[in-house]
Enzyme design. Sequence first.
Site, PDB file in Angstrom:
ATOM      1  CG  HIS B  78      -1.566   1.316   1.525  1.00  0.00           C
ATOM      2  ND1 HIS B  78      -2.578   1.816   0.743  1.00  0.00           N
ATOM      3  CD2 HIS B  78      -1.346   2.247   2.489  1.00  0.00           C
ATOM      4  CE1 HIS B  78      -2.949   3.001   1.220  1.00  0.00           C
ATOM      5  NE2 HIS B  78      -2.215   3.294   2.278  1.00  0.00           N
ATOM      6  CG  ASP B 107       6.228  17.457 -26.986  1.00  0.00           C
ATOM      7  OD1 ASP B 107       6.516  17.012 -25.856  1.00  0.00           O
ATOM      8  OD2 ASP B 107       5.455  16.868 -27.764  1.00  0.00           O
ATOM      9  CD1 TRP B 143       6.347   3.629   4.012  1.00  0.00           C
ATOM     10  CD2 TRP B 143       7.595   4.357   2.302  1.00  0.00           C
ATOM     11  NE1 TRP B 143       6.733   4.913   4.289  1.00  0.00           N
ATOM     12  CE2 TRP B 143       7.498   5.388   3.252  1.00  0.00           C
ATOM     13  CE3 TRP B 143       8.327   4.600   1.143  1.00  0.00           C
ATOM     14  CZ2 TRP B 143       8.107   6.627   3.087  1.00  0.00           C
ATOM     15  CZ3 TRP B 143       8.946   5.839   0.989  1.00  0.00           C
ATOM     16  CH2 TRP B 143       8.831   6.837   1.951  1.00  0.00           C
ATOM     17  CB  SER B 171      10.561   5.859 -14.344  1.00  0.00           C
ATOM     18  OG  SER B 171       9.460   6.689 -14.583  1.00  0.00           O
ATOM     19  CB  SER B 172      11.772   9.422 -10.592  1.00  0.00           C
ATOM     20  OG  SER B 172      10.665   8.754 -10.130  1.00  0.00           O
ATOM     21  CG  HIS B 255      12.502  14.942   5.346  1.00  0.00           C
ATOM     22  ND1 HIS B 255      11.445  14.543   6.111  1.00  0.00           N
ATOM     23  CD2 HIS B 255      12.297  16.242   5.102  1.00  0.00           C
ATOM     24  CE1 HIS B 255      10.657  15.562   6.331  1.00  0.00           C
ATOM     25  NE2 HIS B 255      11.155  16.616   5.736  1.00  0.00           N
ATOM     26  CD  GLU B 257       9.672  10.150  -2.766  1.00  0.00           C
ATOM     27  OE1 GLU B 257      10.599  10.476  -3.528  1.00  0.00           O
ATOM     28  OE2 GLU B 257       8.557   9.769  -3.165  1.00  0.00           O
ATOM     29  CE1 TYR B 259       8.586  19.367   3.404  1.00  0.00           C
ATOM     30  CE2 TYR B 259      10.785  18.489   3.645  1.00  0.00           C
ATOM     31  CZ  TYR B 259       9.656  19.046   4.198  1.00  0.00           C
ATOM     32  OH  TYR B 259       9.600  19.260   5.538  1.00  0.00           O
ATOM     33  CB  SER B 270      -0.316  28.653  -6.142  1.00  0.00           C
ATOM     34  OG  SER B 270       0.424  28.289  -5.005  1.00  0.00           O
ATOM     35  CG  HIS B 304      12.624  14.930  11.116  1.00  0.00           C
ATOM     36  ND1 HIS B 304      12.507  16.137  10.488  1.00  0.00           N
ATOM     37  CD2 HIS B 304      12.055  14.032  10.282  1.00  0.00           C
ATOM     38  CE1 HIS B 304      11.908  15.969   9.326  1.00  0.00           C
ATOM     39  NE2 HIS B 304      11.629  14.710   9.178  1.00  0.00           N
ATOM     40  CG  HIS B 305      11.978  10.562   8.972  1.00  0.00           C
ATOM     41  ND1 HIS B 305      10.647  10.452   8.666  1.00  0.00           N
ATOM     42  CD2 HIS B 305      12.437  11.611   8.255  1.00  0.00           C
ATOM     43  CE1 HIS B 305      10.323  11.390   7.791  1.00  0.00           C
ATOM     44  NE2 HIS B 305      11.380  12.109   7.531  1.00  0.00           N
ATOM     45  CB  THR B 330       5.362  25.263   5.662  1.00  0.00           C
ATOM     46  OG1 THR B 330       6.539  24.514   5.398  1.00  0.00           O
ATOM     47  CG2 THR B 330       4.159  24.480   5.189  1.00  0.00           C
ATOM     48  CE  LYS B 333       4.295  27.060  -1.230  1.00  0.00           C
ATOM     49  NZ  LYS B 333       4.922  28.029  -2.124  1.00  0.00           N
ATOM     50  NE  ARG B 452       4.023   3.622  10.870  1.00  0.00           N
ATOM     51  CZ  ARG B 452       4.929   4.255  10.102  1.00  0.00           C
ATOM     52  NH1 ARG B 452       5.870   5.004  10.661  1.00  0.00           N
ATOM     53  NH2 ARG B 452       4.909   4.164   8.801  1.00  0.00           N
TER      54      ARG B 452
END
Lengths: 178, 533
Positions: B78, B107, B143, B171-172, B255, B257, B259, B270, B304-305, B330, B333, B452
Amino acid sequence: MSSIRKSVSKLFLTTVGMFLFGFALVPLYDVFCEITGLNGKVTGPTFSEYENVGNREIKIIFTTTNNDDMPWFFDSLKSQMRVKTGEQNLLNYVFTNTTNKPMIAQAIPSVSPGKGAQYFHKTECFCFEQQFLEPGESITIPLKFVIDPDLPKDISSLALGYTLFDITKDLIQKQAGN
Amino acid sequence: MSAVIEGHHDDHHHGPAKGISRWLFTTNHKDIGSLYLWFSFIMLFIGGAMAMVIRAELFEPGSQIVSPEFYNQMVTNHGLIMVFGVIMPAFVGFANWLVPMQIGAPDMALPRLNNLSFWILPAAFGVLISTFFMEGGAPNFGWTFYAPLSTEYAPPTVTYFIFAVHIMGASSIMGSINVITTILNMRAPGMTLMKMPLFVWTWLITAYLLIAVMPVLAGAVTMMLMDIHFGTSFFKAGGGGDPVLFQHVFWFFGHPEVYIMILPAFGIVSHIIETFSRKPIFGYESMVYAIASIALLSFVVWAHHMFTVGMPIAGELFFMYSTMLIAIPTGVKVFNWLSTMFKGSLTFETPMLFAIAFVALFTIGGLSGIMLAIAPADFQYHDTYFVVAHFHYVLVPGALFSIIAGVYYWLPKWTGYMYDEFMGKTHFWLSFVSVNLTFFPMHFVGLAGMPRRIPDYAMQFADYNMIVSVGAFLFGLSQLLFLYVVLKAIFYGKKATGQVWEGAKGLEWTLDSPPAYHTFETPPNLESGEAKA
């Protein structure tokens, strides 16, 4: 069109660079841990003698753990020692292969609290060395160590833990790979 | 003005090829954008079905429907599918459709690479999903695939997982190289960097983040592969390696990732808020600087993870303060969005509803993020449902809502047909209520200590978990309604005008709806003032 080619080659090189940086993180991490003594990481044998033998007494606790279901008997002869900083100390560890097949093992050390690790000098040890034992065989290996007199004042005791890993399978795999 | 008159294609160019080969061999940014979006839509239902299995199992305490082993596979896949198969491809789809149209380019810069970067993606997920039918089952280590769980204790299918991650990463990276090259080289004359639409800005920075961190992820899985098959000891404690090193390498990727999954959302929201407030975005420049500083900060907060791995106090403090610092850009924004709406002539069409919900609910996710950033408090919250509530708030009513909002907003432009506004609003209200019903109570059970990734839980969490599961089923069903609204618009929708929305500004709205197969073959002239970005 050449500006596009230029952008692409720059970006491609960045990608390759970052891939290599990922691998560079491994030695960087070790260096960082060694300098700062983080993570309780300790190096192999180091040689050091101190002229001004300190008169501080430090309590050292020794623990041994078997990883997973590693069946060997593995222990130190003493579980605790009181030592003077700057003095040579010796402690024997016993390894016994209690199984009926030959095995290879490796003991990985760790010192806690982590910031004390860099003051724990082992002048002779079996850390990171592979131990090969025949079925039922037993050996005794000495650990010689000195506690740095510069050990921060707020640390009055250190714990040295060894975890014994069974690496027989890994080694066979590695040799098969070669 | 280069809008092509409806039904009249430029004589020098052919329209799309017929049949399946149109999609297999297309190098057209609009076709590839659609492919990405449909791919991510399909993956949303696959990943969503896995979430439904998880919630069904957690409906009541005790082991109900699936085995714990299968539950772990569900949780892992998931997460992987939603992150790499839904959110990221959807944003790449938006980038493909919109970046060339918004900067007045014909293009993408590298159309063939574009085709390749899409078509290896179904291959990657084919490999990943095929592991469900193999001996040992699919990946089951979460994950985040922490070693040694994902190396020494992993099912044999972990090798397929590693290759799937390699392909996704490739790919990315190819997609990002394409986006950056397009933005830097193919803007219409007169469109300086500080005149670019915000969506283009967010994607430019996102693409740089991707190029910086996807290779590190590739490195991490390569090290895993070597530990598993070639006897190295990067993460193997038995050989002198360090499992904590894995977490550092992973979160150095992980991390930035997160963002990557939210910056394009900022761009989409926006545009929608300025359109339906009928005011230009408040503080455009501060928006750009805020995005850039969020991106830069994302590289120095990763630990921080992993506050609980046994870092020294100096490390805990550094990562705690640097993480909290992110709240400032943040906040800039969020206040800019509010200021844009302030005294605007607001109307509440479906995209606007989703965008406002995004601002409100993403902020809730941000605030729980600040709670988690407090290192001493994190020792209590770590690995509880509070963390699950936090990242689902930023990813579901955050990233996913922005994608849904963007689809409603640009769907008339892409397809040429309006969606059913009543059905769209119904979809919004169902999603809004159910998403909160699903994720808000998770805060409570998390603070109370529910861990979890465990298929069972203590009795005292039963009531809230039942509410969460009901909310989740409702949210899942609501997304079927979304599919219905999109299909209905495509097949039975009313014709849309080129402008579509009264307040919409930007080059893409100067084109017809749907735009011709090839657009902006001669770049629009921005100086003339006819087409203003």
